[in-house]
Design a protein around this motif. Structure first.
Motif, PDB file in Angstrom:
ATOM      1  N   PRO A 250       1.060  -1.307  -0.099  1.00 25.99           N
ATOM      2  CA  PRO A 250       0.198  -0.154  -0.412  1.00 25.99           C
ATOM      3  C   PRO A 250       0.205   1.099  -0.179  1.00 25.99           C
ATOM      4  CG  PRO A 250      -0.096  -1.014   2.080  1.00 25.99           C
ATOM      5  CD  PRO A 250       0.982  -2.285   1.438  1.00 25.99           C
ATOM      6  N   ASP A 251       1.755   1.168   0.042  1.00 27.50           N
ATOM      7  CA  ASP A 251       3.135   2.462   0.558  1.00 27.50           C
ATOM      8  C   ASP A 251       3.359   2.667  -0.578  1.00 27.50           C
ATOM      9  OD1 ASP A 251       2.345   2.948   2.919  1.00 27.50           O
ATOM     10  OD2 ASP A 251       3.724   1.734   4.473  1.00 27.50           O
ATOM     11  N   VAL A 252       3.712   1.912  -1.774  1.00 25.33           N
ATOM     12  CA  VAL A 252       3.956   1.730  -2.624  1.00 25.33           C
ATOM     13  C   VAL A 252       3.783   3.166  -4.058  1.00 25.33           C
ATOM     14  CG1 VAL A 252       4.305   0.943  -5.312  1.00 25.33           C
ATOM     15  CG2 VAL A 252       5.230  -0.138  -3.330  1.00 25.33           C
ATOM     16  N   PRO A 253       4.310   4.202  -4.354  1.00 29.74           N
ATOM     17  CA  PRO A 253       4.201   4.887  -5.324  1.00 29.74           C
ATOM     18  C   PRO A 253       3.097   4.702  -6.780  1.00 29.74           C
ATOM     19  CG  PRO A 253       6.540   5.280  -5.606  1.00 29.74           C
ATOM     20  CD  PRO A 253       5.732   3.606  -4.751  1.00 29.74           C
ATOM     21  N   VAL A 254       1.768   5.426  -6.690  1.00 28.45           N
ATOM     22  CA  VAL A 254       1.061   5.125  -7.426  1.00 28.45           C
ATOM     23  C   VAL A 254       1.548   4.722  -8.851  1.00 28.45           C
ATOM     24  CG1 VAL A 254      -0.773   5.532  -9.064  1.00 28.45           C
ATOM     25  CG2 VAL A 254      -1.169   5.580  -7.084  1.00 28.45           C
ATOM     26  N   SER A 255       2.893   5.585  -9.670  1.00 31.20           N
ATOM     27  CA  SER A 255       4.245   5.188 -10.597  1.00 31.20           C
ATOM     28  C   SER A 255       4.779   3.921 -11.036  1.00 31.20           C
ATOM     29  CB  SER A 255       4.783   6.062 -10.399  1.00 31.20           C
ATOM     30  OG  SER A 255       6.124   6.167  -9.299  1.00 31.20           O
ATOM     31  N   GLU A 256       4.762   2.981  -9.750  1.00 30.54           N
ATOM     32  CA  GLU A 256       4.792   2.275  -9.710  1.00 30.54           C
ATOM     33  C   GLU A 256       3.838   0.761  -9.594  1.00 30.54           C
ATOM     34  OE1 GLU A 256       7.834  -1.628  -9.216  1.00 30.54           O
ATOM     35  OE2 GLU A 256       8.164   0.625  -9.408  1.00 30.54           O
TER      36      GLU A 256
ATOM     37  N   SER B 266      -2.303   3.036  -1.427  1.00 33.04           N
ATOM     38  CA  SER B 266      -3.179   3.393   0.092  1.00 33.04           C
ATOM     39  C   SER B 266      -4.225   4.372  -0.759  1.00 33.04           C
ATOM     40  CB  SER B 266      -2.718   3.313   0.841  1.00 33.04           C
ATOM     41  OG  SER B 266      -1.990   4.341   1.045  1.00 33.04           O
ATOM     42  N   ALA B 267      -4.057   5.668  -1.543  1.00 34.39           N
ATOM     43  CA  ALA B 267      -4.722   6.624  -1.747  1.00 34.39           C
ATOM     44  C   ALA B 267      -5.619   6.525  -2.657  1.00 34.39           C
ATOM     45  CB  ALA B 267      -4.154   7.856  -1.554  1.00 34.39           C
ATOM     46  N   ILE B 268      -4.945   5.905  -3.396  1.00 32.24           N
ATOM     47  CA  ILE B 268      -6.927   5.619  -4.153  1.00 32.24           C
ATOM     48  C   ILE B 268      -7.060   3.921  -4.491  1.00 32.24           C
ATOM     49  CG2 ILE B 268      -5.634   6.975  -6.394  1.00 32.24           C
ATOM     50  CD1 ILE B 268      -4.518   4.438  -7.749  1.00 32.24           C
ATOM     51  N   MET B 269      -6.809   3.307  -3.490  1.00 30.47           N
ATOM     52  CA  MET B 269      -7.070   1.773  -3.460  1.00 30.47           C
ATOM     53  C   MET B 269      -8.729   1.381  -2.908  1.00 30.47           C
ATOM     54  SD  MET B 269      -5.612  -0.114  -0.057  1.00 30.47           S
ATOM     55  CE  MET B 269      -5.912   0.289   1.159  1.00 30.47           C
ATOM     56  N   THR B 270      -9.606   0.028  -3.193  1.00 32.76           N
ATOM     57  CA  THR B 270     -10.113   0.647  -2.475  1.00 32.76           C
ATOM     58  C   THR B 270     -10.329  -0.577  -0.970  1.00 32.76           C
ATOM     59  OG1 THR B 270     -11.726   0.164  -4.788  1.00 32.76           O
ATOM     60  CG2 THR B 270     -12.833  -0.791  -3.199  1.00 32.76           C
ATOM     61  N   ALA B 271     -10.718  -0.637  -0.055  1.00 33.42           N
ATOM     62  CA  ALA B 271      -9.950  -1.085   1.108  1.00 33.42           C
ATOM     63  C   ALA B 271     -10.978  -1.707   1.267  1.00 33.42           C
ATOM     64  CB  ALA B 271      -9.626   0.306   2.441  1.00 33.42           C
ATOM     65  N   ASP B 272     -12.391  -1.888   0.896  1.00 35.92           N
ATOM     66  CA  ASP B 272     -13.320  -2.406   1.190  1.00 35.92           C
ATOM     67  C   ASP B 272     -13.739  -3.504   0.544  1.00 35.92           C
ATOM     68  OD1 ASP B 272     -15.365  -3.675   2.506  1.00 35.92           O
ATOM     69  OD2 ASP B 272     -16.746  -2.132   2.056  1.00 35.92           O
TER      70      ASP B 272
ATOM     71  N   SER C 250       1.961   9.144  -5.439  1.00 36.27           N
ATOM     72  CA  SER C 250       0.845   9.217  -3.767  1.00 36.27           C
ATOM     73  C   SER C 250       1.216   7.323  -4.235  1.00 36.27           C
ATOM     74  CB  SER C 250      -0.165   9.661  -4.131  1.00 36.27           C
ATOM     75  OG  SER C 250      -0.542  11.123  -4.675  1.00 36.27           O
ATOM     76  N   PRO C 251       1.186   7.120  -2.787  1.00 40.42           N
ATOM     77  CA  PRO C 251       1.117   5.818  -2.450  1.00 40.42           C
ATOM     78  C   PRO C 251      -0.229   5.045  -3.158  1.00 40.42           C
ATOM     79  CG  PRO C 251       0.302   7.109  -0.685  1.00 40.42           C
ATOM     80  CD  PRO C 251       0.723   8.329  -1.183  1.00 40.42           C
TER      81      PRO C 251
ATOM     82  N   ASP D 242      -9.482   2.363 -11.418  1.00 44.48           N
ATOM     83  CA  ASP D 242      -9.642   3.552  -9.940  1.00 44.48           C
ATOM     84  C   ASP D 242      -8.504   4.715 -10.483  1.00 44.48           C
ATOM     85  OD1 ASP D 242     -11.190   2.625  -8.342  1.00 44.48           O
ATOM     86  OD2 ASP D 242      -9.556   0.215  -7.943  1.00 44.48           O
ATOM     87  N   VAL D 243      -7.439   4.244 -11.172  1.00 43.18           N
ATOM     88  CA  VAL D 243      -6.066   5.445 -11.318  1.00 43.18           C
ATOM     89  C   VAL D 243      -7.116   6.164 -12.446  1.00 43.18           C
ATOM     90  CG1 VAL D 243      -3.123   5.304 -13.031  1.00 43.18           C
ATOM     91  CG2 VAL D 243      -4.312   3.976 -10.825  1.00 43.18           C
ATOM     92  N   VAL D 244      -7.242   5.946 -13.446  1.00 45.58           N
ATOM     93  CA  VAL D 244      -7.815   6.681 -14.177  1.00 45.58           C
ATOM     94  C   VAL D 244      -9.041   7.692 -13.442  1.00 45.58           C
ATOM     95  CG1 VAL D 244      -9.241   7.314 -16.758  1.00 45.58           C
ATOM     96  CG2 VAL D 244      -7.598   5.212 -16.767  1.00 45.58           C
ATOM     97  N   ARG D 245      -9.580   7.268 -12.726  1.00 46.94           N
ATOM     98  CA  ARG D 245     -10.230   8.205 -11.971  1.00 46.94           C
ATOM     99  C   ARG D 245     -10.131   9.204 -10.987  1.00 46.94           C
ATOM    100  NH1 ARG D 245     -15.294   3.976 -11.288  1.00 46.94           N
ATOM    101  NH2 ARG D 245     -16.162   4.430 -13.114  1.00 46.94           N
ATOM    102  N   ARG D 246      -9.071   8.738 -10.593  1.00 45.36           N
ATOM    103  CA  ARG D 246      -8.282   9.720  -9.375  1.00 45.36           C
ATOM    104  C   ARG D 246      -7.194  10.590 -10.252  1.00 45.36           C
ATOM    105  NH1 ARG D 246      -8.694   7.436  -4.250  1.00 45.36           N
ATOM    106  NH2 ARG D 246     -11.180   7.659  -4.140  1.00 45.36           N
ATOM    107  N   LEU D 247      -6.642  10.405 -11.251  1.00 46.22           N
ATOM    108  CA  LEU D 247      -5.518  10.756 -12.088  1.00 46.22           C
ATOM    109  C   LEU D 247      -6.489  12.632 -12.859  1.00 46.22           C
ATOM    110  CD1 LEU D 247      -3.351   8.737 -14.331  1.00 46.22           C
ATOM    111  CD2 LEU D 247      -3.026  10.457 -13.369  1.00 46.22           C
TER     112      LEU D 247
END
Length: 142
Positions: free
Chosen positions: A19-25, A72-78, A69-70, A54-59
């Motif tokens: 979860p701490d890895v950057p979105v680019s990774e 964890s900032a864009i993942m679905t946790a539930d 960003s990590p 998720d990435v496209v929408r947040r971008l």
């Protein structure tokens, strides 16, 4: 047909990311594995799931700064999960109704696979082809 049958055919390998890895990774991993979603796993187990969507929408919302960003900032946790004993038909209904394209498979609290809508459709097509072959064989015998 059960989810276990689908995993037997496709394999049980699951790409995961911290979860701490950057979105680019994350983007690199998605491209490297040629997949549309990846399960996020932290020290205490499955923390979420993140997809290309998720990435496209947040971008769109955040711009290029999102790439640092990590995850964890864009993942679905539930995360909705299924078990190997669930039927393909029941999972098809849930995936369609809830608009999921990827569902992690969990057994005894452990991640044992992932099923995509493509896997489900392929399984259903296989079932239909088998039924057709059986009907043709029956008609030919008659």
């Amino acid at each position: 047909m059960r989810i276990a049958d689908v995993l037997r055919t496709k394999g049980s390998a699951v790409a995961t990311i911290d979860p701490d890895v950057p979105v680019s990774e994350l983007l690199r991993s998605l491209a490297e594995h040629n997949i549309g979603a990846i399960v996020v796993v932290g020290p205490s187990g499955m923390a979420g799931i993140v997809s290309e969507r998720d990435v496209v929408r947040r971008l769109h919302e955040s711009g290029a700064d999102l790439l640092s960003s990590p995850v964890s900032a864009i993942m679905t946790a539930d995360v909705f999960t299924c078990s190997p004993s669930d039927t393909v038909d029941s999972l098809t209904v849930v995936m369609t109704e809830r608009r999921f394209r990827h569902v992690p498979v969990v057994s005894d609290g452990q991640l044992v696979g992932i099923v995509s809508i493509g896997d489900v459709v392929k399984s259903r097509i296989g079932q239909l082809e088998q039924s057709q072959d059986q009907l043709q064989a029956y008609i030919a015998q008659g």
